[in-house]
Scaffold this motif. Sequence first.
Motif, PDB file in Angstrom:
ATOM      1  N   ASP A 112      -5.252   4.886  12.626  1.00 49.74           N
ATOM      2  CA  ASP A 112      -6.005   6.085  13.002  1.00 49.74           C
ATOM      3  C   ASP A 112      -6.358   6.879  11.754  1.00 49.74           C
ATOM      4  N   SER A 113      -7.300   7.785  11.887  1.00 46.88           N
ATOM      5  CA  SER A 113      -7.831   8.522  10.738  1.00 46.88           C
ATOM      6  C   SER A 113      -6.781   9.414  10.078  1.00 46.88           C
ATOM      7  N   GLU A 114      -5.900  10.017  10.881  1.00 44.11           N
ATOM      8  CA  GLU A 114      -4.876  10.918  10.330  1.00 44.11           C
ATOM      9  C   GLU A 114      -3.923  10.158   9.409  1.00 44.11           C
ATOM     10  N   MET A 115      -3.473   8.993   9.863  1.00 45.03           N
ATOM     11  CA  MET A 115      -2.567   8.187   9.057  1.00 45.03           C
ATOM     12  C   MET A 115      -3.249   7.735   7.767  1.00 45.03           C
ATOM     13  N   MET A 116      -4.517   7.342   7.886  1.00 45.33           N
ATOM     14  CA  MET A 116      -5.235   6.832   6.727  1.00 45.33           C
ATOM     15  C   MET A 116      -5.478   7.937   5.702  1.00 45.33           C
ATOM     16  N   GLU A 117      -5.802   9.130   6.187  1.00 48.83           N
ATOM     17  CA  GLU A 117      -6.028  10.259   5.282  1.00 48.83           C
ATOM     18  C   GLU A 117      -4.763  10.595   4.504  1.00 48.83           C
ATOM     19  N   GLU A 118      -3.630  10.535   5.198  1.00 48.11           N
ATOM     20  CA  GLU A 118      -2.358  10.824   4.528  1.00 48.11           C
ATOM     21  C   GLU A 118      -2.031   9.758   3.488  1.00 48.11           C
ATOM     22  N   ALA A 119      -2.282   8.501   3.837  1.00 47.81           N
ATOM     23  CA  ALA A 119      -2.020   7.403   2.901  1.00 47.81           C
ATOM     24  C   ALA A 119      -2.890   7.534   1.654  1.00 47.81           C
ATOM     25  N   VAL A 120      -4.154   7.910   1.845  1.00 50.28           N
ATOM     26  CA  VAL A 120      -5.073   8.105   0.717  1.00 50.28           C
ATOM     27  C   VAL A 120      -4.571   9.241  -0.174  1.00 50.28           C
ATOM     28  N   LYS A 121      -4.062  10.292   0.461  1.00 53.94           N
ATOM     29  CA  LYS A 121      -3.526  11.444  -0.272  1.00 53.94           C
ATOM     30  C   LYS A 121      -2.315  11.038  -1.115  1.00 53.94           C
ATOM     31  N   VAL A 122      -1.439  10.224  -0.536  1.00 55.60           N
ATOM     32  CA  VAL A 122      -0.253   9.751  -1.260  1.00 55.60           C
ATOM     33  C   VAL A 122      -0.676   8.898  -2.455  1.00 55.60           C
ATOM     34  N   LYS A 123      -1.637   8.028  -2.228  1.00 61.86           N
ATOM     35  CA  LYS A 123      -2.084   7.140  -3.309  1.00 61.86           C
ATOM     36  C   LYS A 123      -2.682   7.939  -4.472  1.00 61.86           C
ATOM     37  N   LYS A 124      -3.475   8.951  -4.159  1.00 60.79           N
ATOM     38  CA  LYS A 124      -4.069   9.777  -5.212  1.00 60.79           C
ATOM     39  C   LYS A 124      -2.997  10.538  -5.991  1.00 60.79           C
ATOM     40  N   ALA A 125      -1.919  10.899  -5.286  1.00 61.05           N
ATOM     41  CA  ALA A 125      -0.852  11.698  -5.927  1.00 61.05           C
ATOM     42  C   ALA A 125      -0.018  10.868  -6.897  1.00 61.05           C
ATOM     43  N   ILE A 126       0.099   9.543  -6.653  1.00 59.36           N
ATOM     44  CA  ILE A 126       1.018   8.737  -7.477  1.00 59.36           C
ATOM     45  C   ILE A 126       0.332   7.639  -8.295  1.00 59.36           C
ATOM     46  N   ASN A 127      -0.917   7.314  -7.963  1.00 61.99           N
ATOM     47  CA  ASN A 127      -1.663   6.267  -8.685  1.00 61.99           C
ATOM     48  C   ASN A 127      -0.807   5.003  -8.880  1.00 61.99           C
ATOM     49  N   PRO A 128      -0.449   4.329  -7.787  1.00 62.92           N
ATOM     50  CA  PRO A 128       0.481   3.190  -7.868  1.00 62.92           C
ATOM     51  C   PRO A 128      -0.092   1.970  -8.593  1.00 62.92           C
ATOM     52  N   ASN A 129       0.800   1.177  -9.150  1.00 61.94           N
ATOM     53  CA  ASN A 129       0.399  -0.099  -9.771  1.00 61.94           C
ATOM     54  C   ASN A 129       0.084  -1.136  -8.694  1.00 61.94           C
ATOM     55  N   GLU A 130       0.781  -1.015  -7.562  1.00 65.27           N
ATOM     56  CA  GLU A 130       0.568  -1.917  -6.429  1.00 65.27           C
ATOM     57  C   GLU A 130       0.527  -1.111  -5.138  1.00 65.27           C
ATOM     58  N   THR A 131      -0.404  -1.492  -4.248  1.00 64.43           N
ATOM     59  CA  THR A 131      -0.432  -0.942  -2.896  1.00 64.43           C
ATOM     60  C   THR A 131      -0.320  -2.134  -1.960  1.00 64.43           C
ATOM     61  N   LEU A 132       0.863  -2.319  -1.398  1.00 64.05           N
ATOM     62  CA  LEU A 132       1.142  -3.510  -0.595  1.00 64.05           C
ATOM     63  C   LEU A 132       1.168  -3.185   0.898  1.00 64.05           C
ATOM     64  N   PHE A 133       0.458  -3.991   1.653  1.00 65.39           N
ATOM     65  CA  PHE A 133       0.409  -3.834   3.110  1.00 65.39           C
ATOM     66  C   PHE A 133       1.377  -4.838   3.739  1.00 65.39           C
ATOM     67  N   VAL A 134       2.273  -4.344   4.590  1.00 62.08           N
ATOM     68  CA  VAL A 134       3.217  -5.229   5.284  1.00 62.08           C
ATOM     69  C   VAL A 134       2.526  -5.770   6.526  1.00 62.08           C
ATOM     70  N   ILE A 135       2.312  -7.076   6.537  1.00 60.91           N
ATOM     71  CA  ILE A 135       1.615  -7.701   7.665  1.00 60.91           C
ATOM     72  C   ILE A 135       2.637  -8.402   8.558  1.00 60.91           C
ATOM     73  N   ASP A 136       2.632  -8.027   9.822  1.00 58.52           N
ATOM     74  CA  ASP A 136       3.579  -8.551  10.808  1.00 58.52           C
ATOM     75  C   ASP A 136       3.121  -9.925  11.289  1.00 58.52           C
ATOM     76  N   SER A 137       3.914 -10.952  11.011  1.00 59.37           N
ATOM     77  CA  SER A 137       3.549 -12.319  11.400  1.00 59.37           C
ATOM     78  C   SER A 137       3.376 -12.462  12.911  1.00 59.37           C
ATOM     79  N   LEU A 138       4.064 -11.626  13.675  1.00 59.07           N
ATOM     80  CA  LEU A 138       4.005 -11.734  15.136  1.00 59.07           C
ATOM     81  C   LEU A 138       2.702 -11.199  15.722  1.00 59.07           C
ATOM     82  N   MET A 139       1.971 -10.389  14.950  1.00 62.02           N
ATOM     83  CA  MET A 139       0.780  -9.722  15.494  1.00 62.02           C
ATOM     84  C   MET A 139      -0.493 -10.565  15.452  1.00 62.02           C
ATOM     85  N   GLY A 140      -0.507 -11.640  14.682  1.00 64.74           N
ATOM     86  CA  GLY A 140      -1.694 -12.501  14.632  1.00 64.74           C
ATOM     87  C   GLY A 140      -2.922 -11.769  14.148  1.00 64.74           C
ATOM     88  N   GLN A 141      -4.029 -11.910  14.887  1.00 66.05           N
ATOM     89  CA  GLN A 141      -5.306 -11.341  14.450  1.00 66.05           C
ATOM     90  C   GLN A 141      -5.314  -9.815  14.429  1.00 66.05           C
TER      91      GLN A 141
END
Length: 440
Positions: A197-226
Motif C-alpha cells: 500500500d502507498s503508506e507503507m511504501m512512502e515510509e520505506a522510501v523515507k527510511v531509505k533516504k535517511a540512511i542511504n543503504p548499500n543494499e536494499t533487500l526484499f524478502v520474498i516468501d517462497s510460499l506466495m508464488g506469483q
Amino acid sequence: MFEALGDKLQATFKKLRGKGKLTEKDIDAALREIRMSLLEADVNYKVVKTFANNLKEKCMGEEVLKSLTPGQQVIKIVNNELVALLGGESRDINLADNGPTIIMVVGVQGSGKTTSIGKMGNFFKNKKNKKVVFVACDIHRAAAVDQLKVLGEGLDIEVFTLDKKDAGKIAKKGVEYGKKIGADIIIVDTAGRQHVDSEMMEEAVKVKKAINPNETLFVIDSLMGQQAVDAAKAFDESLEITGFILSKLDSDARGGAALSVTYITKKPIKFSAFGEKMEDFEPFHPDRVASRILGMGDVLSLIEKAETIYDEKEAKKMEEKMRKNSFTLEDFLDQMESMNKMGGIEGLLSMLPEAGKLKGMAISEKDLIKQKAIIQSMTIKERQNPNIINASRRKRIAAGSGTKVSDVNKLLTGFEQSKKMMKQLNSGKMKFPGMKLPFM
C-alpha cells in the motif's frame, strides 16, 4: 522446495536418455513436458514462454540432433538456461568501501522478514566474523520490536530501538549509533503490511533516504508464488531494490517465485533462508540450485556444510573404521548427529548426484534421542555386532529403551543402509576430490 519440479524434469530427461537419436518430434514432446512442469510450479507465464523458446532454438541445433548422446546435450542446455533464469552467477553483498555496510530489509507482512534478518545477522557475525547491529524500524506491527530484541539477545547482537513514531528518524539514529560503536554490518528492519500500500511504501522510501543503504533487500516468501513476484516488482519500482532474500526455501512450495523474480525484476537473489535454525541461511548460488533441480547434485554446498562441522582427525578415524568394516552403532549415532546438523540424511542425499533419497530417513532431534536410548539399551557386544540382534533381543532392547520393536527395527535398517551408502562413497563411485565428508 523444488522436489516436485525436479522429479518431473528428471522423468522427462529419462525418456530422452533412452533414445539413441532425437528427432524434432522428440524435442517438441520434451519441451511440452518441460513447459507444463514449469507452469505447474507456478512460474510466470511470460518467463516460461521465453524459457521454452530459448530451449527450442538451442535444442534444434546440430550439436543435439547429430550428437551420440543427445539426451545429455539437452540436459546441459536446460541446466544452462535454468542457471540464467535464476540469475546467472552468484552475487555478493555490496560492502561499503569505508565504514559500516548498511542493509535495509523490506517485505510484506508474514514473509519471514524479521526471522531472515536474524539469520542474516547470525551469518555475518559467525561465518564472516563481522560486528553486527540491528535497527528496529517496524513501528506498526505489534511486538515487532520485541521480536527483533529476542532474536538479537539469542544471537548476542545489539538491537537499536527508539521510542518514536518516525521510522526515518529511528533508522538515521540507529545507523549513527552503529557507526559510533564500530559496527561492520548494520541491518535495518522496516514495517510490512499484508498487502502493498502507498503508506507503507512512502515510509520505506523515507527510511531509505535517511540512511542511504548499500543494499536494499526484499524478502520474498517462497510460499506466495506469483503474489510475491508482484509485490517484489512494486517495491522495486519505488525503492530500486538491489536483490532478494528467498525465505522458507525448505517449504513444499512449487518454486515459481524463485524461478520468476530475477527474470521479472532483473535483480538477483542474494541469500536463501530455510529451516528453523538461525544457521539455516546461505548465499544463493544459481548454478548449484539448477544442478539440484535436475538431479545432478550439489557437491560444493555439501562440502561447505561438512567443513563447518567436521573434525579432520575424526573423519580419518571414521574412514579407517569403514575400511576395516568396524563401524559400530555408536559410530552410527555420532554420524546421525553430524548429518542432522547438516540438514538431515534426505537433505544431504539430495545434494549427491543421482543418489536418490532414503525415504523415511529424515532424523529429527526427537528421533536422535530415541535412537540414543535404543543404542544405550544394547549390550557392548550388540552395539559392535548388530547381526546378533534377533527377535528376543529386539524385544528386550525396546522394553529397556521405552520404545517399540518397530523403532528398533527402523534403527537397525537405517544402520545397514547407512553402511551401504558410506561403502559406496568410499569405493570411489561418489568421490569428492580433496575432501572427506564426516560420514565417509
